[in-house]
Scaffold this motif. Structure first.
Motif, PDB file in Angstrom:
ATOM      1  N   THR A  89       0.827  -1.203   0.000  1.00  0.00           N
ATOM      2  CA  THR A  89       0.000   0.000   0.000  1.00  0.00           C
ATOM      3  C   THR A  89       0.862   1.253   0.000  1.00  0.00           C
ATOM      4  OG1 THR A  89      -1.762  -1.157   1.172  1.00  0.00           O
ATOM      5  CG2 THR A  89      -1.811   1.247   1.229  1.00  0.00           C
ATOM      6  N   THR A  90       1.931   1.257   0.818  1.00  0.00           N
ATOM      7  CA  THR A  90       2.816   2.418   0.849  1.00  0.00           C
ATOM      8  C   THR A  90       3.499   2.615  -0.494  1.00  0.00           C
ATOM      9  OG1 THR A  90       3.219   2.091   3.214  1.00  0.00           O
ATOM     10  CG2 THR A  90       4.797   3.458   2.015  1.00  0.00           C
ATOM     11  N   LEU A  91       3.978   1.527  -1.088  1.00  0.00           N
ATOM     12  CA  LEU A  91       4.633   1.629  -2.394  1.00  0.00           C
ATOM     13  C   LEU A  91       3.697   2.239  -3.428  1.00  0.00           C
ATOM     14  CD1 LEU A  91       6.894   0.992  -4.417  1.00  0.00           C
ATOM     15  CD2 LEU A  91       5.943  -1.322  -4.618  1.00  0.00           C
ATOM     16  N   GLU A  92       2.473   1.770  -3.460  1.00  0.00           N
ATOM     17  CA  GLU A  92       1.544   2.289  -4.452  1.00  0.00           C
ATOM     18  C   GLU A  92       1.107   3.717  -4.125  1.00  0.00           C
ATOM     19  OE1 GLU A  92      -1.555  -0.611  -4.976  1.00  0.00           O
ATOM     20  OE2 GLU A  92      -0.281  -1.780  -6.329  1.00  0.00           O
ATOM     21  N   ASN A  93       1.057   4.074  -2.841  1.00  0.00           N
ATOM     22  CA  ASN A  93       0.768   5.460  -2.481  1.00  0.00           C
ATOM     23  C   ASN A  93       1.882   6.390  -2.947  1.00  0.00           C
ATOM     24  OD1 ASN A  93      -1.718   4.998  -1.342  1.00  0.00           O
ATOM     25  ND2 ASN A  93      -0.969   4.826   0.743  1.00  0.00           N
ATOM     26  N   LEU A  94       3.132   5.936  -2.849  1.00  0.00           N
ATOM     27  CA  LEU A  94       4.249   6.752  -3.324  1.00  0.00           C
ATOM     28  C   LEU A  94       4.120   7.018  -4.818  1.00  0.00           C
ATOM     29  CD1 LEU A  94       7.309   5.099  -1.498  1.00  0.00           C
ATOM     30  CD2 LEU A  94       6.065   7.164  -0.830  1.00  0.00           C
ATOM     31  N   VAL A  95       3.805   5.967  -5.564  1.00  0.00           N
ATOM     32  CA  VAL A  95       3.688   6.130  -7.009  1.00  0.00           C
ATOM     33  C   VAL A  95       2.458   6.969  -7.363  1.00  0.00           C
ATOM     34  CG1 VAL A  95       3.415   4.906  -9.188  1.00  0.00           C
ATOM     35  CG2 VAL A  95       4.946   3.992  -7.441  1.00  0.00           C
ATOM     36  N   SER A  96       1.355   6.771  -6.638  1.00  0.00           N
ATOM     37  CA  SER A  96       0.164   7.579  -6.894  1.00  0.00           C
ATOM     38  C   SER A  96       0.439   9.059  -6.652  1.00  0.00           C
ATOM     39  CB  SER A  96      -0.990   7.100  -5.998  1.00  0.00           C
ATOM     40  OG  SER A  96      -1.395   5.802  -6.341  1.00  0.00           O
ATOM     41  N   ALA A  97       1.230   9.358  -5.624  1.00  0.00           N
ATOM     42  CA  ALA A  97       1.603  10.753  -5.376  1.00  0.00           C
ATOM     43  C   ALA A  97       2.415  11.305  -6.542  1.00  0.00           C
ATOM     44  CB  ALA A  97       2.388  10.854  -4.072  1.00  0.00           C
ATOM     45  N   ALA A  98       3.324  10.493  -7.069  1.00  0.00           N
ATOM     46  CA  ALA A  98       4.161  10.952  -8.179  1.00  0.00           C
ATOM     47  C   ALA A  98       3.316  11.263  -9.409  1.00  0.00           C
ATOM     48  CB  ALA A  98       5.217   9.901  -8.504  1.00  0.00           C
ATOM     49  N   VAL A  99       2.357  10.387  -9.732  1.00  0.00           N
ATOM     50  CA  VAL A  99       1.600  10.577 -10.965  1.00  0.00           C
ATOM     51  C   VAL A  99       0.520  11.646 -10.827  1.00  0.00           C
ATOM     52  CG1 VAL A  99       2.024   8.204 -11.664  1.00  0.00           C
ATOM     53  CG2 VAL A  99      -0.094   8.766 -10.494  1.00  0.00           C
ATOM     54  N   ALA A 100       0.331  12.204  -9.623  1.00  0.00           N
ATOM     55  CA  ALA A 100      -0.565  13.351  -9.477  1.00  0.00           C
ATOM     56  C   ALA A 100       0.062  14.629 -10.032  1.00  0.00           C
ATOM     57  CB  ALA A 100      -0.931  13.551  -8.007  1.00  0.00           C
ATOM     58  N   ALA A 101       1.303  14.559 -10.480  1.00  0.00           N
ATOM     59  CA  ALA A 101       2.008  15.731 -11.004  1.00  0.00           C
ATOM     60  C   ALA A 101       1.432  16.163 -12.350  1.00  0.00           C
ATOM     61  CB  ALA A 101       3.499  15.411 -11.154  1.00  0.00           C
ATOM     62  N   PRO A 102       1.642  17.425 -12.710  1.00  0.00           N
ATOM     63  CA  PRO A 102       1.220  17.877 -14.036  1.00  0.00           C
ATOM     64  C   PRO A 102       2.166  17.371 -15.106  1.00  0.00           C
ATOM     65  CG  PRO A 102       2.373  19.640 -12.904  1.00  0.00           C
ATOM     66  CD  PRO A 102       2.248  18.507 -11.918  1.00  0.00           C
ATOM     67  N   SER A 103       1.663  17.271 -16.324  1.00  0.00           N
ATOM     68  CA  SER A 103       2.510  16.890 -17.455  1.00  0.00           C
ATOM     69  C   SER A 103       1.971  17.565 -18.706  1.00  0.00           C
ATOM     70  CB  SER A 103       2.532  15.365 -17.641  1.00  0.00           C
ATOM     71  OG  SER A 103       1.224  14.856 -17.861  1.00  0.00           O
ATOM     72  N   ILE A 104       2.835  17.757 -19.661  1.00  0.00           N
ATOM     73  CA  ILE A 104       2.462  18.446 -20.890  1.00  0.00           C
ATOM     74  C   ILE A 104       1.340  17.665 -21.590  1.00  0.00           C
ATOM     75  CG2 ILE A 104       4.354  17.299 -22.130  1.00  0.00           C
ATOM     76  CD1 ILE A 104       4.526  19.840 -23.886  1.00  0.00           C
ATOM     77  N   HIS A 105       0.225  18.337 -21.860  1.00  0.00           N
ATOM     78  CA  HIS A 105      -0.964  17.739 -22.477  1.00  0.00           C
ATOM     79  C   HIS A 105      -1.495  16.564 -21.651  1.00  0.00           C
ATOM     80  CE1 HIS A 105      -0.051  20.380 -25.705  1.00  0.00           C
ATOM     81  NE2 HIS A 105      -0.563  19.683 -26.695  1.00  0.00           N
ATOM     82  N   ASN A 106      -1.132  16.483 -20.399  1.00  0.00           N
ATOM     83  CA  ASN A 106      -1.496  15.340 -19.538  1.00  0.00           C
ATOM     84  C   ASN A 106      -1.141  14.013 -20.211  1.00  0.00           C
ATOM     85  OD1 ASN A 106      -2.484  14.135 -17.154  1.00  0.00           O
ATOM     86  ND2 ASN A 106      -4.510  13.857 -18.031  1.00  0.00           N
ATOM     87  N   THR A 107       0.045  13.971 -20.823  1.00  0.00           N
ATOM     88  CA  THR A 107       0.517  12.739 -21.447  1.00  0.00           C
ATOM     89  C   THR A 107       1.048  11.748 -20.413  1.00  0.00           C
ATOM     90  OG1 THR A 107       2.656  13.834 -21.799  1.00  0.00           O
ATOM     91  CG2 THR A 107       1.098  13.826 -23.651  1.00  0.00           C
ATOM     92  N   GLN A 108       1.376  12.231 -19.202  1.00  0.00           N
ATOM     93  CA  GLN A 108       1.907  11.371 -18.146  1.00  0.00           C
ATOM     94  C   GLN A 108       3.036  10.486 -18.702  1.00  0.00           C
ATOM     95  OE1 GLN A 108      -1.401   9.591 -15.765  1.00  0.00           O
ATOM     96  NE2 GLN A 108      -2.712  10.944 -16.991  1.00  0.00           N
ATOM     97  N   PRO A 109       4.115  11.116 -19.207  1.00  0.00           N
ATOM     98  CA  PRO A 109       5.131  10.371 -19.960  1.00  0.00           C
ATOM     99  C   PRO A 109       6.168   9.693 -19.058  1.00  0.00           C
ATOM    100  CG  PRO A 109       5.723  12.679 -19.926  1.00  0.00           C
ATOM    101  CD  PRO A 109       4.415  12.557 -19.155  1.00  0.00           C
ATOM    102  N   TRP A 110       5.689   8.910 -18.102  1.00  0.00           N
ATOM    103  CA  TRP A 110       6.589   8.271 -17.149  1.00  0.00           C
ATOM    104  C   TRP A 110       6.146   6.840 -16.881  1.00  0.00           C
ATOM    105  CZ3 TRP A 110       4.553  13.188 -15.029  1.00  0.00           C
ATOM    106  CH2 TRP A 110       3.217  13.079 -14.634  1.00  0.00           C
ATOM    107  N   ARG A 111       7.092   6.055 -16.419  1.00  0.00           N
ATOM    108  CA  ARG A 111       6.791   4.736 -15.872  1.00  0.00           C
ATOM    109  C   ARG A 111       7.757   4.501 -14.723  1.00  0.00           C
ATOM    110  NH1 ARG A 111      10.149   0.712 -18.321  1.00  0.00           N
ATOM    111  NH2 ARG A 111      11.515   1.590 -19.929  1.00  0.00           N
TER     112      ARG A 111
END
Length: 352
Positions: free
Chosen positions: A9-31
């Motif tokens: 749960t903590t691991l996925e919360n960390l990643v969920s926090a990261a992907v709440a960030a803004p991105s150009i055109h909301n492309t979310q260009p990360w993994r």
């Protein structure tokens, strides 16, 4: 330390926090990938979601990943660890843009305030009021950028007008360029589509005075459906810049941008990003032609003010961006393993 183990749960919360960030055109260009040997989270570029015409150098992608990196650092500290981050750690793996390793106990900082804010921050492309930001708030925003190795400058009225003219010229070029216009249109999605791109409700109106050039994402193709409203007469404009313009500087600029946006959100200040002039090399160079700006490199133009929050854009879930890894991982010095079988966090649908 808040917890002796890093559970699922903590691991996925960390990643969920990261992907709440803004991105150009909301492309979310990360993994993301968790290294089970060092317990290090890797942030890699999702190049397939890059914008070939709008962002041919990938600078916007790096800024987006930098925003996610700052969120991840804040989340790691919130959970009790000191985040040890590295930029571009392996030259032979160009898609590996950054790593974050939880280590020791987090030092006292402002991260508790920012952690709560990162779930509420998202862009507002709607009209703001004419109320100007207090000097104390602007000073704190500049300090937030400085912490991450960047500079936030707030120009006067004449310089703001010049920056808006450059942005307006860039927006005209974007709408006249068939490849860029088509690329923007592809990232406008309905609510039933994948959790990428921008929902129509979040696009916002256009300024009927044509003073404030909001990106229309191809709506010019249907002028009868293009709503227009009066925007603020004197927008509060800020420019984020760095001393150098390397890939690592783009990542630092992204972290600085996100810290500025989070601090602004704590004060109820809304924001939207005027990125258009940064997409044309000649116009980007002109952004820093004011006295005191020469030699620096513009990374973002921000519009700040007080107004409606605006609808959020969707986010992919932690499961969608976190590469599959074994979930029985010992945490060095923590006295216990990662525990599988914990409930999955909710879908992360924040930000913009």
């Amino acid at each position: 330390m808040r917890s002796a183990v890093l559970d699922v749960t903590t691991l996925e919360n960390l990643v969920s926090a990261a992907v709440a960030a803004p991105s150009i055109h909301n492309t979310q260009p990360w993994r993301f990938r968790l290294d089970p040997d060092t317990l290090t989270l890797e942030i890699r570029a999702a190049a397939a979601r890059g914008l070939r015409h709008t962002d041919p150098t990938g600078r916007g992608l790096y800024l987006s990943v930098g925003c996610a990196l700052l969120n991840l650092r804040i989340a790691v500290a919130h959970h009790g660890w000191e985040p040890v981050s590295r930029l571009l750690p392996r030259p032979d793996e160009p898609d590996l843009l950054a790593t974050v390793r939880p280590s020791g106990t987090a030092a006292a900082s402002s991260t508790p305030r920012l952690y709560g804010t990162l779930w509420r921050r998202h862009s507002s492309r709607f009209p703001f009021s004419g109320r100007q930001l207090p000097t104390a708030v602007l000073t704190e925003l500049a300090e937030a950028a400085h912490v991450e190795g960047a500079r936030l400058s707030v120009p006067g009225p004449a310089e703001s007008d010049r920056l808006l003219r450059l942005t307006r010229e860039a927006e005209h070029r974007n709408t006249a360029d068939p490849d860029r216009a088509a690329e923007s249109r592809r990232w406008v999605h309905g609510p039933a589509d994948d959790a990428l791109g921008i929902p129509p409700a979040a696009l916002g109106p256009q300024d009927f005075r044509e003073r404030l050039p909001m990106r229309d994402f191809g709506a010019h193709r249907h002028p009868d459906a293009l709503t227009a409203r009066p925007f603020e007469e004197r927008p509060s404009i800020a420019v984020l810049s760095t001393a150098h313009d390397r890939r690592a500087d783009w990542l630092r600029a992204g972290q600085a941008l996100e810290r500025v946006l989070l601090v602004a959100t704590t004060y109820g200040v809304r924001s939207s990003l005027l990125h258009q002039a940064l997409e044309w090399p000649d116009l980007r160079e002109q952004l820093m032609e004011a006295p005191g700006g020469r030699g620096a490199h513009a990374q973002m133009v921000l519009r700040l003010g007080y107004g409606p929050q605006g609808p959020p854009s969707p986010r992919r879930t932690a499961d969608q961006v976190l590469a599959e890894e074994p979930l029985s991982i010992p945490v060095p010095g923590a006295g216990g393993p990662v525990r599988d079988g914990a409930p999955r966090p909710r879908d992360s649908r924040h930000g913009g």
